[in-house]
Every structure is written in structure tokens, then in C-alpha cells.
Write a protein that holds these residues in place. Structure first.
Motif: not given
Length: 388
Positions: A178-187
Motif C-alpha cells: 500500500d505504500g507503492l502499488f496501491f493505497r486506498g482512500f485514507e483518513v
């Protein structure tokens, strides 16, 4: 003092027993190759031997950890190198697609090729080592990335695999996807949030109540991550000061204070504390969509810019992986030297000098033979001799 025949017999047998005991001890040393067979042999030296053996066992475990970490990091670097190569090809296609002379049909064909590269990148993101997924955080048995109908999902977490390489020293060997390929919406929250017992809030319609067992952010994170209704949608983590919530997809997280003002007070309802989904896979997927939609403006501007950012991120992560690899290689060299030296010291303490022990064995055998001969002469008189 009157010396009886019984006293002579007892003394001869005691002497033979002592000589036999020494002979057996030397024979035992020769057969085992060790000078220390029991604590009574040399208590001081035995203590030193035990300390050396403990140190060697620790070094062997640390060496195994380092070797496993190096294999993991080498595979990670290989995967990142492949991702870099694919992403450079995608950028070349993006430059072609930004050409104003192309028709919508031409861009649709380029989009199809980009989509093939997207599938290849998903495969790279799902690289496995010995049955464990490299980019899944600590959820190594879970396939990290799923691409279905153009929808991206990350099923891992944001933690990193770690290995202990010496007492109290831990090195991260994993790169969470999630730090490179794909990170979703974040809060994320503000720093220094307070947990008030009785307050309730909802994440995507699932209520979370802060009870007396939650005294730290780690407790709250554990409660959120263990909720089966949220596991497929959201995961939480903390840096010790702030609470982070990440969607597994691009879909924004729905947050509502139910009882109390936990979310409001922590800043998690502040739009400034939220981030849209991002990552290499999303950048490539968006490029394919924009090519199909014939959005030359986005392809030539935003998409190319994000591709360059993604390539820069890949280079940065590869540099970090290289630094960790170098650190582990240096540690492995030290451990091998230490292990060799400790084994030499251990050998000096407990291994026999074969030539010396063979000489001792021969000496004891000679003494035993002479003792037997002397006993035979001394014990020669019998009852018949006294009756003559």
C-alpha cells in the motif's frame, strides 16, 4: 600393624579399580573426541564452554534470520526492477498517446496494450516467496492485489515484515504494497487524541465503542481490525500518535460520530486529514481509461506527471531496499567471522589433542598391564602353599 592377606587383596583391587577408571576415562575421551564429558571434569572450563555454545546458537539463529531477509530483499528488488521496466514501457505508450495526430481508435489500441501491462504489474505486486506474498505487509498468506472490472483492491496491511539480526536490533525486510502499488482512500487523526470510554462512532456503518479495555491507540486499532464486518473494507494502524484508517479500495470511508465527538475532536472529519487513493496500479489504470476516453489533455498532463512520480517512488524504494540489503550482507559477514572464531575457541576448550590422548591411553594400558603382573605375583600364594 599386622598386614593380613585380606588387606593386601583389598588394596590390590582398589589400585586396579583406580587404574581401570583412568583408562576408561581416556578411552571415553578418545571415542568422543571431547575432553569434557561431565561437569566434574572441569567446572570452570565447562562454564566457558556452555557460554560459547549459547553464543554460537544465537549467531546461527541470527545468521538464518539474515539469510532469510536477504532472500526476501533480493526478490523484492528483482520485482521492483521488473515493475520499473514495465512502467517505463507504459510511459513510452503514454507519450505516444499524447500525440495530437492520433485518432480515438489509435488511442484505444494503446489503451489495450496499457491494460496488459497493468495486469503484469498486478502479477508483480502479487509476487510470492516460499508461499508468502512479498508485498502484502504482514498478511503474507493473503494475495495483496485484486483487479476485477477495473476496480483495484488491496487485501494486505501497512505493516512490514521484520527480522531480528542481533539482540534488540530489528531490521524491516518487507515493503508493504500500500505504500507503492496501491493505497486506498485514507483518513488520519490529529496527534494526541484522547480515548473516552463510552463514546461511539461508525466506520462504513459499523459501530465501534470505546470501552474500558481500550487504553491506547494500539487497542483501538486491534478492535477495528478484528471486526469481521470491516475486515474486507477498511484496516487501521497507528504510528503511536495518530490513528490511520485506510480503505481497501478507492471508495471514501464513511465516518460518523454516534455518541460523543471522538471523530470530530480527533480531526478525522476534517477533509484536510484525508487523502485520495494513489499508487502505481491506479496511475496505470487511470491512463488506460483516459486513453479510451480520448482525454489527450489528461494523458499529456496529469497522467505523464503521475507516471514520473511513480518512477521516482520506485527508484526511492529500490534505494531503501539496497541499503537494507547492504546492511544485512555486512551483518552476515560479521556473523560468519564471529561463528568461526567462537567455534575455534570452543574447540580449544573441549576438543582433545588426539596424539596426546593416544599417548595417555598407551601409558595407562602399560600401567594397567604392570599392575596386573604385580598383583599376580603378590597374590600368588594359595592354601596349598601354606600347607607345605
Amino acid at each position: 600393624m599386622r598386614v593380613t592377606h585380606r588387606m593386601i587383596t583389598d588394596q590390590v583391587m582398589a589400585n586396579l579399580y583406580n587404574i581401570t577408571e583412568r583408562l576408561l576415562r581416556v578411552q571415553d575421551m578418545l571415542s568422543s573426541g571431547k575432553t569434557l564429558r561431565r561437569p566434574s571434569d572441569d567446572p570452570v572450563k565447562l562454564n566457558h564452554v556452555l557460554l560459547l555454545r549459547t553464543s554460537i546458537r544465537k549467531l546461527e539463529q541470527y545468521t538464518a534470520n539474515v539469510e532469510d531477509g536477504l532472500s526476501w530483499l533480493n526478490l523484492t528488488d528483482t520485482s521492483l526492477n521488473q515493475a520499473t521496466s514495465v512502467l517505463q514501457k507504459v510511459r513510452t505508450l503514454a507519450v505516444q498517446g499524447a500525440n495530437g495526430t492520433l485518432t480515438p481508435e489509435d488511442r484505444a489500441m494503446i489503451a489495450t496494450e496499457v491494460e496488459k501491462y497493468l495486469e503484469e504489474l498486478v502479477g508483480i505486486g502479487n509476487t510470492a516467496y516460499a508461499g508468502r506474498y512479498v508485498f502484502s505487509g504482514t498478511e503474507t498468506l493473503t494475495t495483496p492485489f485484486v483487479l476485477a472490472g477495473g476496480r483495484l483492491t488491496y487485501q494486505g496491511n501497512g505493516a512490514s515484515i521484520q527480522r531480528e539480526i542481533s539482540e534488540g536490533v530489528v531490521v524491516a525486510i518487507g515493503v508493504p504494497g500500500d505504500g507503492l502499488f496501491f493505497r486506498g482512500f485514507e483518513v488520519q487523526s490529529n496527534e494526541g487524541i484522547t480515548l473516552t470510554v463510552g463514546e461511539r462512532f461508525a466506520i462504513n456503518g459499523v459501530e465501534i465503542e470505546i470501552d474500558g479495555t481500550m487504553t491506547t491507540l494500539e487497542d483501538l486499532v486491534r478492535r477495528i481490525n478484528e471486526d469481521p464486518a470491516l475486515k474486507e473494507e477498511v484496516y487501521a494502524f497507528t504510528d503511536g500518535k495518530r490513528l490511520f484508517l485506510r480503505s481497501r479500495t478507492e471508495t471514501p470511508i464513511d465516518l460518523v460520530d454516534v455518541s460523543g465527538t471522538f471523530l470530530q475532536d480527533s480531526g478525522m472529519l476534517d477533509p484536510a486529514n484525508s487523502r485520495e487513493a494513489w499508487g502505481i496500479l491506479k496511475v496505470v489504470r487511470d491512463l488506460a481509461e483516459h486513453l479510451r476516453e480520448n482525454r489527450v489533455d489528461l494523458v499529456s498532463g496529469e497522467d505523464l506527471e503521475k507516471l514520473d512520480q511513480a518512477l521516482d517512488l520506485l527508484l526511492k524504494v529500490r534505494a531503501e531496499v539496497g541499503a537494507r540489503t547492504l546492511r544485512l550482507e555486512n551483518a552476515l559477514g560479521r556473523f560468519e567471522d564471529f561463528t568461526t572464531n567462537f567455534k575455534k575457541l570452543l574447540s580449544l576448550d573441549e576438543d582433545i589433542d588426539v596424539a596426546e590422548v593416544v599417548v595417555q591411553l598407551q601409558e595407562h594400558q602399560n600401567v594397567y598391564q604392570m599392575a596386573l603382573a604385580a598383583a599376580a605375583r603378590l597374590m600368588q600364594p594359595t592354601l596349598l602353599d601354606f600347607l607345605r
